[in-house]
Design an enzyme around this catalytic site. Structure first.
Site, PDB file in Angstrom:
ATOM      1  CB  SER A 166       2.734  -0.062  -8.444  1.00  0.00           C
ATOM      2  OG  SER A 166       3.759  -0.849  -8.994  1.00  0.00           O
ATOM      3  N   GLY A 170       0.246   1.696 -12.343  1.00  0.00           N
ATOM      4  CA  GLY A 170       0.389   2.908 -13.155  1.00  0.00           C
ATOM      5  C   GLY A 170      -0.676   3.933 -12.795  1.00  0.00           C
ATOM      6  CB  ALA A 171      -2.827   6.036 -14.965  1.00  0.00           C
ATOM      7  N   GLY A 217      -3.300   3.534 -10.026  1.00  0.00           N
ATOM      8  CA  GLY A 217      -2.949   3.578  -8.614  1.00  0.00           C
ATOM      9  C   GLY A 217      -2.512   2.227  -8.079  1.00  0.00           C
ATOM     10  N   GLY A 257       7.480   3.508  -8.846  1.00  0.00           N
ATOM     11  CA  GLY A 257       7.332   2.312  -8.015  1.00  0.00           C
ATOM     12  C   GLY A 257       8.224   2.381  -6.777  1.00  0.00           C
ATOM     13  CG  ASP A 258      12.296   2.611  -7.324  1.00  0.00           C
ATOM     14  OD1 ASP A 258      12.020   1.392  -7.273  1.00  0.00           O
ATOM     15  OD2 ASP A 258      13.009   3.103  -8.214  1.00  0.00           O
TER      16      ASP A 258
END
Lengths: 309, 309
Positions: free
Chosen positions: A217, A219-220, A222, A248-249
């Site tokens: 993951s 962040g922005a 994707g 993230g969860d």
């Protein structure tokens, strides 16, 4: 059902105060309590998607009871937390209503005794028998051996239950060596594990270390997925602004729900990326905004990449 | 046994952090929990003096359970808290270990339902039957009628149990009109109640309003007592520096213990003033320093005053 494991459960408390001033006394105007810890966040998103979820981990003392009370308010979650002597850690977020800024106070986790860890292992192996998938999430409280996740991964594999690992540091390093089906590191965890700040290269390295599939993951930017079936990038439309807590969860919940629904990889990744972005956008940290999710889902771009392993 | 009533019980939590910075995230290095609320403080001091004490009030939810767990660690306290739906308020003291300064966050109390208040009244009347004295302490949580203490004073008088009232504002005003045996206002409460900043005059005014005896706690100036048996001042030796939290509660414990031991007024006042000063001196807020108490007790000056009522 899907099983989520949260060894370091928490009671997340939010206080609203008119203005936080160090060394002053404050009347808290609003108190909210939510179940906390990464595996409980994953479970709430899975339950919201209509899945039957069982949560396990540790809960003792008054704070454990308060945590279990917050779980009863979430339909679809089955509480299989193991009673222990120590209480889960509290996290206190103090929101200054004048500025909107948050000051965070995080307690240490409880010390888990060897007999409590053994009781957990026994319960976990029982729960695996009725699980379609398992997510192992978050940090380890004191007293739990650093190889805990490696042990839990091996038990899931022995029971033929697909297992996803989402942790960091040495527990992640050891857990990966036990060959989990999925790991979901973020950019920092990838870099810490592999020493590389280049996600594609780092993700491949994680596979070489033992993970069957890696979903990073970023962040922005994707998600980046590297699996035996192919390599993909899933990118949400535009720039999403908000609070990244729990994003993230939500991605983990998207991946697992897609897995048990037998969705192809691109659809799982689109769901994970849309849930993640809808969590960043939600007004309450760690919740996802369902309308945003439904609006974002068809607009996530999933592109397949050449698989030069 | 001595009964203490704490309608607005609390769980007092202390966090130590290396340095408190607004809008940052902090790892709490040490967590301590103590029973909180004025009547529970009084009870702990009475128990430390060797008295058998029963505590009542409200305790619900996970925080109620955590509060009751802290009470089990205090020998000599009998827990007669009434189960309710709402949880006691938490108070969080964040101690900056770099500077020693404390930032305080106080939750509001739980809302008490009419049926819960009725259940309390019934239990209270039962407990009075085996009580040698009762202390009614602190603020009222939402839902408890403002005339609550007046009602509890009348019930104690009807049961011939000496009753001490230690509260503020309108509940104090109404409680005094019900003719308690003792009230223990501090300088601010005296001034708020009577409009007078002159303690001798204000104390006499409180007697005229209905209190049989008034013991005003005046901080470093010690105690001023006005009773049918006489008028006294009790002054600790020298200037006591430290944390005044709980000093008034320790004075209440001194007065009540002296009452049930049939000590004459000057001895009760000396004990109350020494306990109060030993609480200011203690390193932990709200605890009293036993060595300081024993050293101070013979050095408290108690002087009788002309009783020009």
């Amino acid at each position: 059902m899907i099983l989520t494991v949260t060894l370091n459960t928490a009671l997340d408390i939010t206080y609203r105060v008119p203005s936080l001033r160090p060394h002053a006394s404050h009347r808290v105007t609003e108190v909210t309590e939510r179940p906390g810890g990464k595996g409980l966040n994953v479970a709430r998103v899975l339950a919201a998607l209509g899945h039957s979820v069982t949560v396990t981990g540790f809960a003792g003392g008054g704070t454990g009871r308060a945590l279990q009370e917050t779980l009863t308010t979430v339909p679809g979650i089955n509480d299989a937390l193991i009673p222990v002597a120590g209480a889960p850690r509290r996290t206190v977020a103090v929101v200054d209503t004048a500025t909107g800024d948050t000051t965070q106070l995080n307690e240490p986790g409880p010390v888990i005794a060897p007999a409590e860890w053994s009781a957990f292992l026994e319960a976990y192996e029982d729960l695996l028998r009725s699980s379609s998938a398992v997510a192992l999430c978050g940090s380890l409280p004191p007293g739990v051996p650093v190889g805990a996740y490696a042990h839990l991964v091996r038990a899931a594999r022995a029971a033929s239950v697909p297992v996803l690992l989402d942790t960091s540091g040495e527990p992640l390093r050891r857990g990966i060596a036990a060959r989990p089906d999925f790991v979901k590191p973020n950019a920092d965890e990838l870099a810490e594990l592999t020493g590389s700040h280049e996600p594609v290269q780092a993700t491949r390295d994680v596979r070489r270390r033992g993970a069957r599939a890696v979903v990073a993951s970023l962040g922005a930017e994707g998600l980046l997925a590297v699996a035996p079936e192919g390599h993909w990038r899933a990118t949400p439309p535009g720039r999403v602004t908000g609070n990244p807590t729990g994003a993230g969860d939500s991605a983990v919940a998207g991946l697992l729900s897609g897995l048990v629904e037998h969705l192809p990889w691109p659809d799982r990744l689109a769901r994970a990326a849309a849930l993640s972005a809808a969590t960043v956008r939600a007004p309450v940290a760690g919740e996802f905004d369902r309308a945003a999710y439904e609006e974002l889902l068809p607009r996530v771009a999933v592109t397949e990449r050449a698989t030069a392993a």
